[in-house]
Design an enzyme around this catalytic site. Structure first.
Site, PDB file in Angstrom:
ATOM      1  N   LYS A 113      42.208  47.106  39.573  1.00 50.47           N
ATOM      2  CA  LYS A 113      42.206  48.418  40.217  1.00 50.47           C
ATOM      3  C   LYS A 113      41.038  48.503  41.193  1.00 50.47           C
ATOM      4  O   LYS A 113      39.953  47.982  40.934  1.00 50.47           O
ATOM      5  CB  LYS A 113      42.055  49.522  39.167  1.00 50.47           C
ATOM      6  CG  LYS A 113      43.320  49.839  38.400  1.00 50.47           C
ATOM      7  CD  LYS A 113      43.077  50.923  37.359  1.00 50.47           C
ATOM      8  CE  LYS A 113      42.717  52.244  37.979  1.00 50.47           C
ATOM      9  NZ  LYS A 113      42.605  53.329  36.974  1.00 50.47           N
ATOM     10  N   HIS A 115      40.124  51.613  42.247  1.00 49.50           N
ATOM     11  CA  HIS A 115      39.692  52.998  42.148  1.00 49.50           C
ATOM     12  C   HIS A 115      39.405  53.300  40.672  1.00 49.50           C
ATOM     13  O   HIS A 115      39.635  52.460  39.802  1.00 49.50           O
ATOM     14  CB  HIS A 115      40.768  53.947  42.687  1.00 49.50           C
ATOM     15  CG  HIS A 115      42.064  53.851  41.951  1.00 49.50           C
ATOM     16  ND1 HIS A 115      42.978  52.834  42.162  1.00 49.50           N
ATOM     17  CD2 HIS A 115      42.591  54.628  40.976  1.00 49.50           C
ATOM     18  CE1 HIS A 115      44.018  52.997  41.371  1.00 49.50           C
ATOM     19  NE2 HIS A 115      43.815  54.069  40.635  1.00 49.50           N
TER      20      HIS A 115
END
Length: 225
Positions: A113, A115
């Site tokens: 990821k 974020h």
């Protein structure tokens, strides 16, 4: 395993045959003719993906916890490779906690990821002695990826725990589990092995033909323990 349960059940390997009985009962361990990834026609097939309800997953997790403790492997954290290993590591952590051994667990994402918390590891940080929990070792790809993630995190691989060791040759004379043990210098433990499957079937009068088929298959493809 508690001292009380050990006293009630003097055979330390009994849970392995109980697991085989359980896998047969819920239809996860099947007999017939099945084509393996290596192109062999196997007389039996184990599909951990069929432990697909709460009751069977809970029972499976208890067997994983028993096998982890019986293995003698010292570990600080459980790691489940995506995707099957995620549920297995979480379930095993819960079952170990119920036995008085509360350990953290983590798992990886297939894609990191960019974020939120970021990265590709979810759960507890990879640290200390890490026990990898997976269903089986075929080509060993997920285990090798796990070992690299553990190394990158600065942790130490303690071992690998799987459901079933088929004890059968890979591309060479060693099995996939033996290759992992050789390549990474860690023990590979299983809830049950082909030895345990055969021992369980021999206690069942109606399994004679399956025993003969498996023993014939083993003569062709089996490896030494």
């Amino acid at each position: 395993m508690s001292a009380a349960s050990a006293a009630a059940n003097p055979d330390p390997r009994a849970f392995r045959r109980e697991f085989v009985d359980f896998a047969i009962r819920v239809g996860v361990l099947r007999f017939g003719e099945f084509k393996t990834k290596a192109g062999r026609l196997s007389p039996y097939f184990f599909n951990a993906g069929l432990f697909n309800d709460g009751a069977s997953l809970g029972e499976l997790s208890r067997f994983y916890a028993q096998a982890a403790l019986a293995s003698g492997i010292r570990f600080d954290l459980l790691f489940g490779p995506a995707y099957k290993g995620i549920t297995l590591a979480a379930g095993t952590a819960m079952a170990l906690a119920a036995l008085g051994h509360n350990v953290p667990y983590s798992f990886n994402r297939k894609e990191a990821k960019d974020h939120g918390e970021g990265g590709n590891i979810v759960g507890a940080p990879l640290s200390g002695r890490v026990l990898v929990v997976d269903d089986v070792i075929s080509a060993g790809t997920s285990v090798r990826e796990s070992m690299e993630l553990i190394r990158q995190a600065g942790a130490a691989a303690a071992g690998v725990l799987i459901a079933v060791d088929r004890q059968e040759k890979g591309q060479g004379e060693l099995s996939a589990t033996q290759e992992v043990g050789r390549d990474f210098g860690v023990p590979v433990a299983a809830i049950a092995t082909l030895d345990d499957i055969l021992a369980t079937l021999r206690s069942r009068p109606d399994q004679k033909s399956n025993i003969e088929n498996i023993e014939d298959y083993r003569r062709r493809y089996g490896v030494a323990a």
